[in-house]
Write a protein that holds these residues in place. Sequence first.
Motif, mmCIF file in Angstrom:
data_model
loop_
_atom_site.group_PDB
_atom_site.id
_atom_site.type_symbol
_atom_site.label_atom_id
_atom_site.label_comp_id
_atom_site.label_asym_id
_atom_site.label_seq_id
_atom_site.Cartn_x
_atom_site.Cartn_y
_atom_site.Cartn_z
ATOM 1 N N TYR A 10 -12.248 1.611 8.092
ATOM 2 C CA TYR A 10 -11.590 0.248 8.849
ATOM 3 C C TYR A 10 -10.382 0.865 9.435
ATOM 4 O O TYR A 10 -9.903 0.019 10.464
ATOM 5 C CB TYR A 10 -11.347 -0.612 7.749
ATOM 6 N N VAL A 34 -7.293 -5.848 5.871
ATOM 7 C CA VAL A 34 -7.842 -4.459 5.290
ATOM 8 C C VAL A 34 -7.173 -3.543 5.958
ATOM 9 O O VAL A 34 -7.357 -2.247 5.707
ATOM 10 C CB VAL A 34 -9.309 -4.747 5.373
ATOM 11 N N SER A 61 -4.102 0.779 5.616
ATOM 12 C CA SER A 61 -5.357 0.285 5.602
ATOM 13 C C SER A 61 -5.694 0.342 3.903
ATOM 14 O O SER A 61 -5.316 1.286 3.399
ATOM 15 C CB SER A 61 -6.304 1.203 6.141
ATOM 16 N N ARG A 62 -6.673 -0.450 3.545
ATOM 17 C CA ARG A 62 -7.118 -0.571 2.404
ATOM 18 C C ARG A 62 -7.935 0.590 1.778
ATOM 19 O O ARG A 62 -8.633 1.053 2.623
ATOM 20 C CB ARG A 62 -7.495 -2.041 1.798
ATOM 21 N N ARG A 63 -7.518 0.950 0.634
ATOM 22 C CA ARG A 63 -8.133 2.558 0.202
ATOM 23 C C ARG A 63 -9.334 2.348 -0.443
ATOM 24 O O ARG A 63 -10.174 3.246 -0.850
ATOM 25 C CB ARG A 63 -7.082 2.957 -0.718
ATOM 26 N N GLU A 64 -9.944 0.977 -0.786
ATOM 27 C CA GLU A 64 -11.480 0.871 -1.449
ATOM 28 C C GLU A 64 -12.358 1.505 -0.774
ATOM 29 O O GLU A 64 -12.472 1.426 0.499
ATOM 30 C CB GLU A 64 -11.783 -0.625 -1.743
ATOM 31 N N LYS A 65 -13.383 1.992 -1.259
ATOM 32 C CA LYS A 65 -14.684 2.711 -0.740
ATOM 33 C C LYS A 65 -15.213 2.016 0.393
ATOM 34 O O LYS A 65 -15.471 2.187 1.589
ATOM 35 C CB LYS A 65 -15.468 3.252 -1.448
ATOM 36 N N ARG A 66 -15.209 0.657 0.095
ATOM 37 C CA ARG A 66 -16.162 -0.283 0.934
ATOM 38 C C ARG A 66 -15.375 -0.677 2.479
ATOM 39 O O ARG A 66 -15.752 -1.173 2.950
ATOM 40 C CB ARG A 66 -16.222 -1.723 0.168
ATOM 41 N N TYR A 67 -14.213 -0.172 2.238
ATOM 42 C CA TYR A 67 -12.973 -0.444 3.540
ATOM 43 C C TYR A 67 -12.943 1.177 4.311
ATOM 44 O O TYR A 67 -12.211 1.104 5.115
ATOM 45 C CB TYR A 67 -11.816 -0.906 3.296
ATOM 46 N N ASN A 68 -14.004 2.252 4.010
ATOM 47 C CA ASN A 68 -13.798 3.521 4.494
ATOM 48 C C ASN A 68 -14.132 3.091 6.191
ATOM 49 O O ASN A 68 -14.700 2.495 6.433
ATOM 50 C CB ASN A 68 -14.839 4.202 4.054
ATOM 51 N N ILE A 124 0.942 -1.352 -0.094
ATOM 52 C CA ILE A 124 -0.270 0.020 0.020
ATOM 53 C C ILE A 124 0.961 1.171 -0.118
ATOM 54 O O ILE A 124 0.442 2.160 -0.544
ATOM 55 C CB ILE A 124 -0.906 0.104 1.156
ATOM 56 N N LYS A 147 -8.886 -11.133 3.737
ATOM 57 C CA LYS A 147 -8.107 -10.068 3.510
ATOM 58 C C LYS A 147 -7.668 -9.364 4.539
ATOM 59 O O LYS A 147 -8.619 -8.999 5.262
ATOM 60 C CB LYS A 147 -8.482 -9.480 2.201
#
Length: 254
Positions: free
Chosen positions: A182, A154, A173-180, A116, A152
Amino acid sequence: MKDTIQLGIHHLPYHAVCDQTLLRQKIYPDMYKNYYWSDDFSAKYYIAQAKAGFIAVTDFFEEKELLLPEIQFSYALLDFKDLHISKKVQKLFRQKPLKLHISQNPDAVVQAISKIHKNNWLSPRYFRMLKQTRGADDNFQLISAYIEEEGKLVAGETGYIIGKTYTSLSGCSRREKRYNHYGTAQLVLLGQYLQRKGFAFWNLGQPYMDYKLALGAKIYERSSFLERWFEATKGPSSCTIHEASTSSFVPEKT
């Protein structure tokens, strides 16, 4: 605090980080210096500088990788009574059965950090040094803390325990919107876990990142930090994570 400026980066050998007289009379009071350098990537050196209150990163000079122990001008410390849980994170906890995993093995978290955050200071050599600290000192322990979803990683971080303190090193932290949120949820869960385990405080390092203050951390100037640091880190650790394999922790009710 008066204006500070780094006037050169000086060598910090092993004997210096173990010399309490030198540290207390010359290095700690010098508010014009924070960074030092060393080419000693041994576990013994790393543990000694960490116990002395430094937080080390890496950098390159003339293609040579160096360790840069920093005795910061100020630190962000979280007392757990001040832990703030935002409404967005509270909502996430209600919607998702999140678990915080605590492990003595930092491999997965460090691999995620490297993916990341490209060109980050947590280099392969630094990581090898961290892993060599395992079992080297009864009052130093490297751990990782992370959240997984659908197999995964996250959000997570790695850091170390000394005495009744935990110090964060690096995280992601993962940057995809679904992981906001986290990433913030992982921090909240870790704060609750440390509180439950009886830690004195959480050393979040540099105070200039807004998320640390939003979490509830307060800023301590160097001298005030060191006073609390040595009180909480003296003697064998009573907050060691004993689990040989990964354990998990769910959020407390908010």
